[in-house]
Each structure stands twice: as C-alpha cells, then as structure tokens.
Design a protein around this motif. Structure first.
Motif, short mmCIF file in Angstrom:
data_model
loop_
_atom_site.label_atom_id
_atom_site.label_comp_id
_atom_site.label_asym_id
_atom_site.label_seq_id
_atom_site.Cartn_x
_atom_site.Cartn_y
_atom_site.Cartn_z
N MET A 1 25.64 18.73 46.58
CA MET A 1 27.02 18.64 46.10
C MET A 1 27.39 19.96 45.42
SD MET A 1 28.55 16.08 43.23
CE MET A 1 27.76 14.69 43.99
N LYS A 2 28.47 20.55 45.86
CA LYS A 2 28.89 21.84 45.31
C LYS A 2 30.12 21.65 44.44
CE LYS A 2 30.28 26.52 46.60
NZ LYS A 2 30.62 27.43 47.70
N LEU A 3 30.00 22.06 43.17
CA LEU A 3 31.13 22.04 42.26
C LEU A 3 31.68 23.45 42.10
CD1 LEU A 3 29.73 19.65 39.49
CD2 LEU A 3 31.15 19.07 41.45
N THR A 4 32.95 23.53 41.78
CA THR A 4 33.59 24.85 41.65
C THR A 4 34.24 24.98 40.27
OG1 THR A 4 35.57 23.95 42.72
CG2 THR A 4 33.97 25.09 44.13
N LEU A 5 33.56 24.47 39.25
CA LEU A 5 34.12 24.47 37.90
C LEU A 5 34.45 25.88 37.42
CD1 LEU A 5 34.88 23.04 35.26
CD2 LEU A 5 32.46 23.16 34.60
N SER A 6 33.50 26.80 37.59
CA SER A 6 33.72 28.16 37.07
C SER A 6 34.94 28.82 37.72
CB SER A 6 32.47 29.02 37.30
OG SER A 6 32.15 29.09 38.68
N GLU A 7 35.05 28.68 39.04
CA GLU A 7 36.20 29.27 39.73
C GLU A 7 37.50 28.60 39.30
OE1 GLU A 7 33.40 28.21 41.07
OE2 GLU A 7 32.85 29.30 42.90
N ARG A 10 38.77 29.75 35.80
CA ARG A 10 39.39 31.07 35.92
C ARG A 10 40.76 30.97 36.61
NH1 ARG A 10 35.42 33.36 37.86
NH2 ARG A 10 35.86 33.16 40.10
N SER A 11 40.83 30.16 37.67
CA SER A 11 42.08 30.03 38.41
C SER A 11 43.19 29.40 37.57
CB SER A 11 41.84 29.17 39.67
OG SER A 11 43.03 28.97 40.37
N PHE A 12 42.86 28.31 36.87
CA PHE A 12 43.87 27.65 36.03
C PHE A 12 44.31 28.56 34.88
CE2 PHE A 12 42.37 23.48 37.78
CZ PHE A 12 43.61 23.04 38.20
N ARG A 13 43.37 29.31 34.31
CA ARG A 13 43.70 30.22 33.20
C ARG A 13 44.68 31.30 33.68
NH1 ARG A 13 41.94 35.11 32.11
NH2 ARG A 13 40.05 34.98 33.39
N LYS A 14 44.39 31.86 34.87
CA LYS A 14 45.24 32.93 35.38
C LYS A 14 46.62 32.40 35.79
CE LYS A 14 41.67 36.19 36.80
NZ LYS A 14 41.09 36.98 37.90
N GLU A 15 46.67 31.16 36.26
CA GLU A 15 47.95 30.56 36.61
C GLU A 15 48.89 30.53 35.40
OE1 GLU A 15 47.72 26.72 38.34
OE2 GLU A 15 46.68 27.41 40.15
N ARG A 16 48.27 30.32 34.22
CA ARG A 16 49.06 30.27 32.99
C ARG A 16 49.14 31.63 32.31
NH1 ARG A 16 47.70 25.76 34.61
NH2 ARG A 16 48.62 23.76 33.96
N LYS A 17 48.70 32.66 33.04
CA LYS A 17 48.77 34.04 32.53
C LYS A 17 48.13 34.17 31.15
CE LYS A 17 52.90 35.36 35.17
NZ LYS A 17 52.51 34.51 36.27
N PHE A 56 45.23 21.86 31.04
CA PHE A 56 45.74 22.43 32.28
C PHE A 56 46.55 21.42 33.11
CE2 PHE A 56 41.85 25.39 32.08
CZ PHE A 56 42.60 26.46 31.62
N ASP A 57 46.76 20.23 32.56
CA ASP A 57 47.52 19.18 33.24
C ASP A 57 46.93 18.82 34.60
OD1 ASP A 57 49.46 18.95 31.17
OD2 ASP A 57 50.47 20.73 31.96
N THR A 58 45.64 18.62 34.62
CA THR A 58 44.96 18.23 35.85
C THR A 58 43.92 17.17 35.53
OG1 THR A 58 43.86 19.09 37.84
CG2 THR A 58 43.13 19.99 35.72
#
Length: 358
Positions: A1-7, A10-17, A56-58
């Motif tokens: 099972m592959k999780l992508t928590l780290s990515e 980072r993605s959610f943080r950058k979305e919120r600048k 992050f509202d997710t």
C-alpha cells in the motif's frame, strides 16, 4: 500500500501559498518537523494529521493519499494481471493475499500462477517458478469453474511446460506437452525444443513437420479472412500486401509442378491476388496471376492428390491428408471463391483465361 502523505502536505500547503514556517506556526511545531514530513523523513502524529486535514478542508484519507482497493474477486484478478504485465514487486504480496482470501477460486489461482511464472522467469528465481507450478496444478483441479472461453487446460499445460523449461527440466516439459498434444497443438514447441535444446533432432522432425503444416494452414485461413476484411473496407493496399506475403510464402513452400494439395492451395491464393490487383488497377499483374491460377487448377484437377507431398520440408508426407471447405477440386474451390467475391466482370475474366489454358 502506497501512501502519499508527504507529497500531499506539500501540495496543500502550496495551494494556500503558505511557507513551511507559516504551517509550522499554525500547527505549533518546528519548521524542521514540517520539512521532514514533506521530505518523507518522518511522519506526523495522528492528532496532527487530523488537525492538518481539518485545516486544509479535506479528509484524512485524502491527506494520507489512501485509496481503498476494490477487493471484489474480478477486481483483484484484474490487478494481478496488471502487476504481472508491469512486474511490480508489490504483486507478490498481493498475490498471496488474494490466495488467502480466495483459495478455491480458479480465476485467482490461475492469475496468481501466471504472475509467479512471469516474475520467476524474469528474475530467474526458482522459488517463484515452483510456486507457479503448484498453483497451475491447483488450477487444473479448479478448471470446471472456468467460464472464460479463451482459457482451457491447454493454457495451463503450456504454462507448466514453460516453468519446467525455466527450471532446466526440459524433458519434463516436453513430455507434458506430448501427453496433451491434441490436434498437434504443441508440436511446434515440442519439435523446436527437442531439436534446439535436447539434441534429439531426428525425433523432432515429425513434430516440426506437423507444426509447419499447421502453421501454413493457420496463415492461409487468416490471410483469406483478412483479404475479405480489407475488401469490405475498400483498403486495397492492405489487401494486396497481405495476399502478396501469403503468395510468396506458398510459392516457397510448394514443390514446383508436383501435383498435390499445395497446388490447389496456391491456385486459390493466386485468384485472390489477381482480384485485389484488378481492384488496384494493376491489370497486367492480375492477368498474370489468373493465368498461373488457371494452370495450377488444371494441374491439380488432372490428377487430384490430397497428401502434402507437394509441400517442401515435410517428411513422411505420404501419411498426410489435407482438405479445405471450399471444394474437393481446384475448379470448384475457385468457383466458390468467385461466388463469395461476387464480381461478375472478374468472374468472366477468370472463365475466359481458364478456357484458354485448357
């Protein structure tokens, strides 16, 4: 099972600048902690994961990158074949899980056998290959469950023979194929293995002859079928290419002026070559093909011979017998094909040339 928590962090943080420092402040942690999460060097505590998902509202699942597998039987089987095609190492673990969950399912056992054989053959790991053999034996027992018309015991037998070859137990593989060589289905593999790898060249001849006959028959049927497909599409280039290839091969396999089944076969192929050439506007080439077809038709029908003594490379051909569904004589076969082509003008050209040849 592959999780992508780290990515995902980072993605959610950058979305919120946001910078890493700003996210650290919101969560009450150090910048170094955020850096390690995003680099995959560490994982945040559960309460922080929940807090981040809320911020992050997710959902937690989305933040983790977790996707629940569809564990219905058919979905599992589909994934197993995907693992096999891609050689994904995760496939081994997933296969054993599937076997634990569905130990008596033909679909699962057969798919897992295929997966272990593929992995074993590519990695040269005998453990996987022997596991494949065990599962293939089990699949034979479960075969009555099979509802796929494209899978039969022949598939299992063939896979088992490959496993024996990979284990350098070629004698076992060949013997298994001999025991199940219905309609010479495995003659090509038996003959080539005996001749190339087992130094049993003379014994291989019978199987190689059977394989060549069967291969020629398959090629001929497929070619005729494709010609009619391309004619229905008006794709005369493709029709000409495939019938030319077939004609060239038949020409090389046929013993010149030796009346026999190959003579009749060649006349049928030449008629198709003439028809397609005619449709392409290659009139002279079409007439040449018709004249040769007429000559061979007369040659065969003057002394019908249904053995394959007229086929090169075939040994013990006196014991062979061949036929097709187009007609017992070459003339009848040609007439049948002309009726199928349904081109009165071309049919008239054939009759005129046939009369001249007679």
């Amino acid at each position: 099972m592959k999780l992508t928590l780290s990515e995902n962090i980072r993605s959610f943080r950058k979305e919120r600048k946001m910078t890493q420092e700003q996210l650290a402040t919101v969560l009450g942690v150090t910048v170094g902690a955020v850096y390690k999460w995003e680099s995959g060097l560490s994982v945040p505590e559960l309460d922080l994961i929940v807090e981040m998902a809320d911020f992050f509202d997710t959902s937690v699942d989305v933040l983790l990158g977790y996707r629940i597998n569809d564990n219905r039987l058919d979905s599992i089987v589909s994934r197993l074949y995907t693992y096999s095609r891609t050689l994904d190492p995760a496939g081994i673990v997933e296969a054993e899980k599937a076997l634990a969950k569905y130990p008596h399912s033909f679909k699962v056992v057969f798919a897992c056998a295929d997966l272990f054989l593929t992995y074993g053959a590519n990695s040269k790991d005998s453990r996987f290959i022997r596991r494949a053999l065990e599962l293939d034996e089990q699949a034979r027992v479960l075969l009555p469950q099979n509802d796929n018309p494209r899978i039969s015991e022949a598939n299992i037998i063939h896979n088992m023979s490959i496993a024996y070859y990979e284990l350098d137990e070629k004698e076992k593989g060949v013997e298994l194929l001999k025991q199940h060589n219905v309609l010479s289905h495995f003659s090509y593999e038996i003959g080539s293995t005996m001749a190339v790898f087992m130094n049993q060249t003379e014994e291989a001849v019978q199987y190689l002859s059977e394989a060549l006959i069967l291969g020629m028959s398959h090629m001929l049927c497929a070619t005729i079928g494709f010609v009619f497909v391309y004619c229905s599409r008006g794709d005369w280039d493709s029709a000409l290419n495939i019938v030319t290839c077939c004609n060239n091969l038949i020409s090389e396999l046929r013993v010149d002026d030796q009346p026999g089944y190959m003579t009749k076969t060649h006349a049928e192929v030449l008629l198709l070559l003439a028809y397609v050439s005619w449709k392409k506007g290659l009139m002279e080439e079409a007439r040449d093909a018709l004249r040769e077809a007429a000559r061979l038709t007369n040659l065969f029908d003057s002394a019908p011979e249904y053995s394959l003594k007229s086929m090169r490379f075939i040994e013990h051909a006196e014991y062979t017998n061949a036929f097709d569904t187009l007609g017992p004589t070459a003339a009848e076969s040609i007439e049948h094909m002309l009726n199928l082509l349904d081109d009165p003008f071309f049919t008239q050209q054939w009759k005129e040339i046939l009369n001249l040849e007679q």
